[in-house]
Write an enzyme that holds these catalytic residues in place. Structure first.
Site, mmCIF file in Angstrom:
data_model
loop_
_atom_site.group_PDB
_atom_site.id
_atom_site.type_symbol
_atom_site.label_atom_id
_atom_site.label_comp_id
_atom_site.label_asym_id
_atom_site.label_seq_id
_atom_site.Cartn_x
_atom_site.Cartn_y
_atom_site.Cartn_z
ATOM 1 N N LYS A 28 0.869 -1.275 -0.113
ATOM 2 C CA LYS A 28 -0.118 -0.197 0.220
ATOM 3 C C LYS A 28 0.923 1.487 -0.105
ATOM 4 O O LYS A 28 0.460 2.057 -0.795
ATOM 5 C CB LYS A 28 -0.970 0.128 1.170
ATOM 6 C CG LYS A 28 -1.932 -1.163 1.188
ATOM 7 C CD LYS A 28 -2.846 -1.268 2.478
ATOM 8 C CE LYS A 28 -2.133 -1.240 3.925
ATOM 9 N NZ LYS A 28 -1.641 -2.299 4.109
ATOM 10 N N ARG A 80 -10.124 0.383 8.731
ATOM 11 C CA ARG A 80 -9.486 -0.839 9.082
ATOM 12 C C ARG A 80 -10.709 -1.828 9.680
ATOM 13 O O ARG A 80 -10.529 -2.991 10.076
ATOM 14 C CB ARG A 80 -8.444 -0.747 10.164
ATOM 15 C CG ARG A 80 -7.206 -0.872 9.451
ATOM 16 C CD ARG A 80 -6.122 -0.626 10.423
ATOM 17 N NE ARG A 80 -5.038 -1.391 10.180
ATOM 18 C CZ ARG A 80 -3.819 -0.844 9.566
ATOM 19 N NH1 ARG A 80 -3.797 0.163 9.126
ATOM 20 N NH2 ARG A 80 -2.677 -1.801 9.431
ATOM 21 N N ARG A 88 11.772 -5.811 5.037
ATOM 22 C CA ARG A 88 11.370 -4.678 4.875
ATOM 23 C C ARG A 88 12.313 -3.546 5.696
ATOM 24 O O ARG A 88 12.560 -3.512 6.793
ATOM 25 C CB ARG A 88 9.940 -3.970 5.167
ATOM 26 C CG ARG A 88 9.819 -2.333 5.047
ATOM 27 C CD ARG A 88 8.178 -1.986 5.034
ATOM 28 N NE ARG A 88 7.657 -2.405 6.393
ATOM 29 C CZ ARG A 88 6.374 -2.272 6.435
ATOM 30 N NH1 ARG A 88 5.527 -1.693 5.452
ATOM 31 N NH2 ARG A 88 5.833 -2.645 7.477
ATOM 32 N N ARG A 128 10.996 -1.553 10.972
ATOM 33 C CA ARG A 128 9.955 -0.969 12.029
ATOM 34 C C ARG A 128 9.999 -1.958 13.154
ATOM 35 O O ARG A 128 10.130 -3.270 12.911
ATOM 36 C CB ARG A 128 8.769 -1.006 11.092
ATOM 37 C CG ARG A 128 8.408 0.266 10.374
ATOM 38 C CD ARG A 128 7.094 0.154 9.665
ATOM 39 N NE ARG A 128 5.866 -0.197 10.178
ATOM 40 C CZ ARG A 128 4.753 -0.393 9.394
ATOM 41 N NH1 ARG A 128 4.425 0.384 8.425
ATOM 42 N NH2 ARG A 128 3.636 -0.937 9.762
ATOM 43 N N ARG A 165 -0.623 -9.187 13.344
ATOM 44 C CA ARG A 165 -1.294 -8.134 12.428
ATOM 45 C C ARG A 165 -2.093 -8.735 11.426
ATOM 46 O O ARG A 165 -3.013 -8.244 10.961
ATOM 47 C CB ARG A 165 -0.156 -7.198 11.918
ATOM 48 C CG ARG A 165 0.519 -6.031 12.908
ATOM 49 C CD ARG A 165 1.708 -5.724 12.340
ATOM 50 N NE ARG A 165 1.584 -5.046 11.241
ATOM 51 C CZ ARG A 165 2.878 -4.564 10.338
ATOM 52 N NH1 ARG A 165 4.024 -5.250 10.864
ATOM 53 N NH2 ARG A 165 2.957 -3.989 9.373
HETATM 54 P P1 AP5 Z 1 4.923 -1.619 2.076
HETATM 55 O O1 AP5 Z 1 4.526 -0.796 0.793
HETATM 56 O O2 AP5 Z 1 5.361 -0.936 3.025
HETATM 57 O O3 AP5 Z 1 3.444 -2.454 2.569
HETATM 58 P P2 AP5 Z 1 2.085 -1.738 3.123
HETATM 59 O O4 AP5 Z 1 0.972 -2.543 2.677
HETATM 60 O O5 AP5 Z 1 2.226 -0.527 3.112
HETATM 61 O O6 AP5 Z 1 2.330 -2.225 4.618
HETATM 62 P P3 AP5 Z 1 2.196 -1.782 6.135
HETATM 63 O O7 AP5 Z 1 3.036 -2.824 6.964
HETATM 64 O O8 AP5 Z 1 2.768 -0.409 6.287
HETATM 65 O O9 AP5 Z 1 0.945 -1.871 6.336
HETATM 66 P P4 AP5 Z 1 0.161 -2.088 7.773
HETATM 67 O O10 AP5 Z 1 -1.154 -2.002 7.282
HETATM 68 O O11 AP5 Z 1 0.376 -3.167 8.644
HETATM 69 O O12 AP5 Z 1 0.746 -0.938 8.638
HETATM 70 P P5 AP5 Z 1 0.187 0.407 8.702
HETATM 71 O O13 AP5 Z 1 1.573 1.439 9.066
HETATM 72 O O14 AP5 Z 1 -0.853 0.946 8.184
HETATM 73 O O15 AP5 Z 1 5.364 -2.771 1.328
HETATM 74 C C1 AP5 Z 1 6.109 -4.177 2.248
HETATM 75 C C2 AP5 Z 1 7.592 -4.460 1.865
HETATM 76 O O16 AP5 Z 1 7.263 -5.117 0.515
HETATM 77 C C3 AP5 Z 1 8.495 -3.555 1.505
HETATM 78 O O17 AP5 Z 1 9.777 -3.918 2.028
HETATM 79 C C4 AP5 Z 1 8.340 -3.393 -0.088
HETATM 80 O O18 AP5 Z 1 9.708 -3.012 -0.672
HETATM 81 C C5 AP5 Z 1 8.047 -4.636 -0.665
HETATM 82 N N1 AP5 Z 1 6.997 -4.582 -1.602
HETATM 83 C C6 AP5 Z 1 6.097 -3.717 -1.776
HETATM 84 N N2 AP5 Z 1 5.401 -4.188 -2.931
HETATM 85 C C7 AP5 Z 1 6.122 -5.235 -3.545
HETATM 86 C C8 AP5 Z 1 5.943 -6.060 -4.614
HETATM 87 N N3 AP5 Z 1 4.870 -5.729 -5.648
HETATM 88 N N4 AP5 Z 1 6.556 -7.211 -4.897
HETATM 89 C C9 AP5 Z 1 7.766 -7.407 -3.942
HETATM 90 N N5 AP5 Z 1 7.893 -6.669 -2.941
HETATM 91 C C10 AP5 Z 1 7.150 -5.677 -2.494
HETATM 92 O O19 AP5 Z 1 -0.086 0.169 10.617
HETATM 93 C C11 AP5 Z 1 0.776 -0.022 11.593
HETATM 94 C C12 AP5 Z 1 -0.172 -0.204 12.835
HETATM 95 O O20 AP5 Z 1 -0.768 1.260 13.059
HETATM 96 C C13 AP5 Z 1 -1.193 -0.992 12.786
HETATM 97 O O21 AP5 Z 1 -0.770 -2.612 13.348
HETATM 98 C C14 AP5 Z 1 -2.169 -0.355 14.002
HETATM 99 O O22 AP5 Z 1 -1.500 -0.500 15.308
HETATM 100 C C15 AP5 Z 1 -1.879 1.225 13.949
HETATM 101 N N6 AP5 Z 1 -3.149 1.587 12.815
HETATM 102 C C16 AP5 Z 1 -2.922 2.266 11.638
HETATM 103 N N7 AP5 Z 1 -3.854 2.391 10.924
HETATM 104 C C17 AP5 Z 1 -4.802 2.240 11.983
HETATM 105 C C18 AP5 Z 1 -6.312 2.311 11.809
HETATM 106 N N8 AP5 Z 1 -7.007 2.715 10.725
HETATM 107 N N9 AP5 Z 1 -7.003 1.931 12.949
HETATM 108 C C19 AP5 Z 1 -6.524 1.361 13.919
HETATM 109 N N10 AP5 Z 1 -5.260 1.141 14.119
HETATM 110 C C20 AP5 Z 1 -4.424 1.691 13.141
#
Ligand code: AP5
Length: 225
Positions: A16, A91, A130, A164, A175
């Protein structure tokens, strides 16, 4: 130009953030990542950040009241009035309902929900490798799949790359459980609303980007008619 108000939906590690960085540049959208917003609160050691960290470190969702207020204010800021790309929100159904009400109150609506599909094992492989830029978390790498030119240094701004805290295998598994139980009901929710578009996230980042960009270009044309 008509507004493009978009949600990126998918499991942790679906790509994402990787795709949001590219689409933001293509379509001049405000990239709104709840994870990045929360991590900057944690880094600044605010009261909200200290509270959020307790949940984030365990891979649990931060309580809705905190998140909903943060997002409803953010989508009303000037840069988001012409269109936004939500990454990590909503979410669960109560966040989705709150978003819907906030948009209606301002006579706005969602354009589409972009679901990026990736299986759990691939998520674990991606997230354990990552690395993110300490200065700008939108600069994302992978030690094998997308390595920086110089080890542990961001190609774009020369800052240090870090892992991270929630990217340990145990927390990634939690997660994923949270995603499957609380977030996947949104797939039906948005399908019923006629907003869902599906993308194969197992393809190379550039290919996923090409598909997303083509879809958004079409949506923008349709909005203009
Ligand atoms: P990346 O692009 O970083 O993936 P992502 O989908 O953004 O993953 P996140 O881990 O950031 O999502 P998340 O939803 O768990 O975390 P968030 O920060 O929102 O890519 C991942 C890796 O893969 C990278 O190394 C990249 O290079 C590689 N890659 C990408 N595309 C690829 C491809 N096509 N092929 C191969 N490799 C690839 O949330 C973190 C925490 O915050 C949550 O756990 C929760 O506690 C809190 N939180 C956030 N939002 C909320 C909410 N709305 N409500 C409640 N709590 C929340």
């Amino acid at each position: 130009m008509p507004e493009l108000n978009l949600i990126l939906l998918g499991p942790p590690g679906a790509g994402k953030g990787t795709q949001a960085e590219r689409l933001q540049a293509d379509f001049s959208l405000a990239h709104i990542s709840t994870g990045d917003m929360l991590r900057s609160q944690v880094a600044a050691d605010t009261e909200l950040g200290r509270k959020a960290k307790l949940y984030m470190d365990e891979g649990e969702l931060v309580p809705d009241d905190v998140i909903i207020e943060m997002i409803t204010q953010r989508i009303d800021e000037p840069d988001a009035r012409e269109g936004f790309l939500l990454d990590g929100f909503p979410r669960n159904e109560s966040q989705a309902d709150a978003l819907d009400s906030a948009l209606r109150a301002h006579d706005r609506r969602l354009t589409a929900v972009l679901q990026i599909e990736v299986p759990d094992d691939e998520v674990v492989r991606r997230l354990t490798g990552r690395r993110v830029c300490v200065k700008n978390p939108s600069h994302i790498y992978h030690v094998e799949l997308d390595p920086p030119k110089h080890e542990r240094i961001c190609d774009q701004d020369g800052a240090r790359l870090i892992q991270r805290e929630d990217d340990s295998e145990q927390t990634i598994r939690r997660r994923l459980e949270v995603y499957h139980s609380q977030t996947t009901p949104l797939i039906d929710y948005y399908e019923r609303a006629g907003l869902l578009r599906r993308f194969d996230g197992t393809r190379a980042p550039e290919e996923v980007h090409t598909h997303l960009r083509a879809t958004l270009a079409t949506l923008r044309l349709e909005e203009q008619i």
